[in-house]
Scaffold this active site. Structure first.
Site, PDB file in Angstrom:
ATOM      1  N   LYS A 184       0.424  -1.409  -0.163  1.00 17.39           N
ATOM      2  CA  LYS A 184      -0.132   0.551   0.408  1.00 17.39           C
ATOM      3  C   LYS A 184       1.027   1.133   0.032  1.00 17.39           C
ATOM      4  O   LYS A 184       1.461   1.151   0.640  1.00 17.39           O
ATOM      5  CB  LYS A 184      -0.812   0.262   1.003  1.00 17.39           C
ATOM      6  CG  LYS A 184      -2.058   0.495   1.266  1.00 17.39           C
ATOM      7  CD  LYS A 184      -2.353   0.672   2.572  1.00 17.39           C
ATOM      8  CE  LYS A 184      -4.224   2.159   2.902  1.00 17.39           C
ATOM      9  NZ  LYS A 184      -4.850   2.235   3.369  1.00 17.39           N
TER      10      LYS A 184
ATOM     11  N   SER B 290      -9.758   1.503   2.454  1.00 18.22           N
ATOM     12  CA  SER B 290      -8.691   2.562   1.959  1.00 18.22           C
ATOM     13  C   SER B 290      -7.838   1.904   1.230  1.00 18.22           C
ATOM     14  O   SER B 290      -7.603   2.759   0.124  1.00 18.22           O
ATOM     15  CB  SER B 290      -8.890   4.085   2.965  1.00 18.22           C
ATOM     16  OG  SER B 290      -7.761   2.993   3.209  1.00 18.22           O
TER      17      SER B 290
ATOM     18  N   SER C 137     -10.651  -0.550   6.725  1.00 16.24           N
ATOM     19  CA  SER C 137      -9.162  -0.516   5.472  1.00 16.24           C
ATOM     20  C   SER C 137      -8.661  -0.980   4.817  1.00 16.24           C
ATOM     21  O   SER C 137      -8.147  -1.676   3.864  1.00 16.24           O
ATOM     22  CB  SER C 137      -8.890   0.675   5.381  1.00 16.24           C
ATOM     23  OG  SER C 137      -9.074   2.434   5.117  1.00 16.24           O
TER      24      SER C 137
HETATM   25  N1  GLN Z   1     -13.357   4.415   5.794  1.00 21.24           N
HETATM   26  C1  GLN Z   1     -13.090   4.844   6.869  1.00 21.24           C
HETATM   27  C2  GLN Z   1     -12.360   6.275   6.851  1.00 21.24           C
HETATM   28  O1  GLN Z   1     -12.877   6.779   6.671  1.00 21.24           O
HETATM   29  C3  GLN Z   1     -11.903   3.982   7.741  1.00 21.24           C
HETATM   30  C4  GLN Z   1     -10.472   4.762   7.252  1.00 21.24           C
HETATM   31  C5  GLN Z   1      -9.463   3.510   7.536  1.00 21.24           C
HETATM   32  O2  GLN Z   1      -9.408   2.658   7.796  1.00 21.24           O
HETATM   33  N2  GLN Z   1      -8.298   4.031   7.041  1.00 21.24           N
HETATM   34  O3  GLN Z   1     -12.337   6.782   7.843  1.00 21.24           O
END
Ligand code: GLN
Length: 487
Positions: A76, A151, A175
């Protein structure tokens, strides 16, 4: 070669049936052919990857190979990797070349893993659909009209389309688990503190945790063995004896008590996801597990608490992007304050700005007690719910996401709808617990359904055992999206 596990790839390399350079080349060729349609990678650098592969081959020739040496994986683009462009999905870092390795990258390199490149992600890991990336949305390999989740959507899509045998991800509110669910792969977010955050670009430091994404629980265990470990440069890294996360994979499930949180099977869960999850629960009973209903009464407060706390921490963490030390700087400005303002106005996208504004608001004098402090108290209540549930069962299972992958553009204009897709994953981060997702079937329009498994602190080996036994009895994890060519 498409469905070979990390163990099988390791065996091919050990038997010298294939070299790391050949294996890496095969995956790079796939990336070249399929990535233009998927947009799963932000950066590929074949020369760098092949150099690492040749180094892995030399290590093996010298008799210095570890189990994963020579296997290529994707990272990532939130992990700083020395000499590699590291963007975090943002214009702010679009030209940033990291001068050092994250601990996760150091650990993977130490294990002899080869990097295939950096995967696409929501900007600064803020999102659930990969649509906030400065580098454009990622397509779901099961259906290009669908989002891959976020994400870590680039990592999930890369593994689902078999562009990489496995990948790294990070999980602040879901995410790793949510994109794994939406792309039909497996992913685990370890207990907070098991994987070092050093060199992992910060979003919300008290919630962020790195972890592996792969085709199966067995692969997750092997990659987690490489990623986890104490690191004194992260003050919340835990000093614990090293463990083998694969040690319990083969244990039978007879005697295991699985808790089904009532609130995770209630209103808001779509019918198709509910059905696939119920079938997975039935499979667990056939495997000898006992199920009990438990309650996590504060679940409904978790989104509200998270969307105060995560933006508060983000607003502080992202103050470093000021155009002075590194990253983007606005080309024209009048004075220092104007330079800061223009740099941040141009460098950040709308979702990041929204979070910075919410975060600075809830931390400001007069609102701190009403929002930030209150959310911290909710966080404690949410953690207590889990402690009470684990007095009655060994593991919790339920859906990872309330729906299968939604369409590109479907929720991007409504942040609250987008935030609600994290309803089952967020509480786990607030409590610091380990959580994972495995594929358990398909819902509407043939889109994958994920099952979430949540364990008590440090129960990763047990969770992986629970997931592996399911995967021995079923083949959902081995399904490949139609239209994805074989190699
Ligand atoms: N979807 C969640 C957010 O927008 C979690 C994102 C994540 O785990 N980095 O914050």
């Amino acid at each position: 070669m498409l469905n070979l596990s990390l163990k099988e790839l390791g065996a091919l390399l050990a038997a010298r049936k294939i070299s790391s350079a050949e294996l890496t080349r095969a995956f790079l060729d796939r990336i070249e052919a399929l990535n233009p349609a998927l947009n799963a990678f932000i950066t590929v650098d074949p020369e760098k990857s092949l150099e690492q592969a040749r180094h892995a081959d030399a290590r093996r020739a010298a008799g210095d190979a570890a189990p994963l040496t020579g296997i290529p994986i994707a990272h990532k683009d939130i992990f700083c990797a020395k000499g590699w462009r590291t963007t975090c999905g943002s214009k702010m870092l679009a030209n940033f070349v990291a001068p050092y390795d994250a601990h996760v990258i150091e650990r993977c390199t130490g294990a002899g893993l080869v990097s295939l490149g950096k995967t696409n992600m929501d900007e600064f890991a803020m999102g659930s659909s990969n649509e906030t990336s400065y580098f454009g949305p990622v397509k779901n390999p099961w259906d290009p009209a669908a989002v891959p989740g976020g994400s870590s959507g680039g990592s999930a899509a890369a593994v689902a389309a078999r562009l990489a045998p496995a990948a790294t991800g990070t999980d602040t509110g879901g995410s790793i688990r949510q994109p794994a669910a939406l792309c039909g792969i497996s992913g685990i977010k370890p207990t907070y503190g098991v994987v070092s955050r050093y060199g992992m670009i910060a979003f919300a430091s008290s919630l962020d945790q790195g972890g592996p994404m792969a085709k199966s629980a067995e692969d997750l265990a092997l990659l987690l063995n490489a990623m986890a470990g104490f690191d004194e440069r992260d003050s919340t890294s835990l000093r614990r004896p090293p463990e083998d996360y694969a040690r319990a994979l083969e244990a039978p499930l007879a005697g295991l008590t699985i808790g089904l949180p009532r609130e995770y099977f209630a209103e808001g869960l779509s019918e198709d996801v509910g059905r696939a999850v119920e079938e997975a629960v039935a499979q667990y009973r056939r495997l000898g597990a006992k199920t009990v209903e438990v309650s996590l009464p504060n679940t409904r407060l978790s989104i509200a608490a998270y969307y105060v706390l995560a933006p508060a921490e983000a607003s502080s963490n992202l103050s470093r992007y000021d155009g002075v030390r590194y990253g983007y700087r606005a080309p024209e400005y009048t004075d220092l304050a104007d330079m800061y303002g223009r740099t941040r106005a141009d460098g950040f996208g709308p979702e990041v700005k929204r979070r910075i504004m919410i975060g600075t608001y809830v931390l400001s004098h007069g609102y701190y007690d009403a929002y930030y402090l209150k959310a911290q108290k909710l966080r404690r209540l949410i953690a207590r719910d889990f402690a009470e549930a684990f007095a009655q069962c060994d593991l919790l299972i339920g859906p990872t996401s309330p729906t299968v992958a939604f369409n590109q553009g479907e929720k991007s204009s409504d942040p609250v709808q987008m935030y609600l897709s994290d309803i089952y994953t967020i509480a786990v981060n607030l409590a610091g617990l380990p959580g994972m997702s495995i594929p358990v079937g398909f819902g509407k329009e043939g889109r994958p359904v994920g099952l979430q498994i949540v364990g008590n602190y440090f129960s990763e080996a047990k969770m992986l055992n629970c997931a592996h036994q399911f995967q021995r009895a079923t083949d959902w994890h081995a399904r490949v999206p139609a239209g994805i060519p074989a190699i």
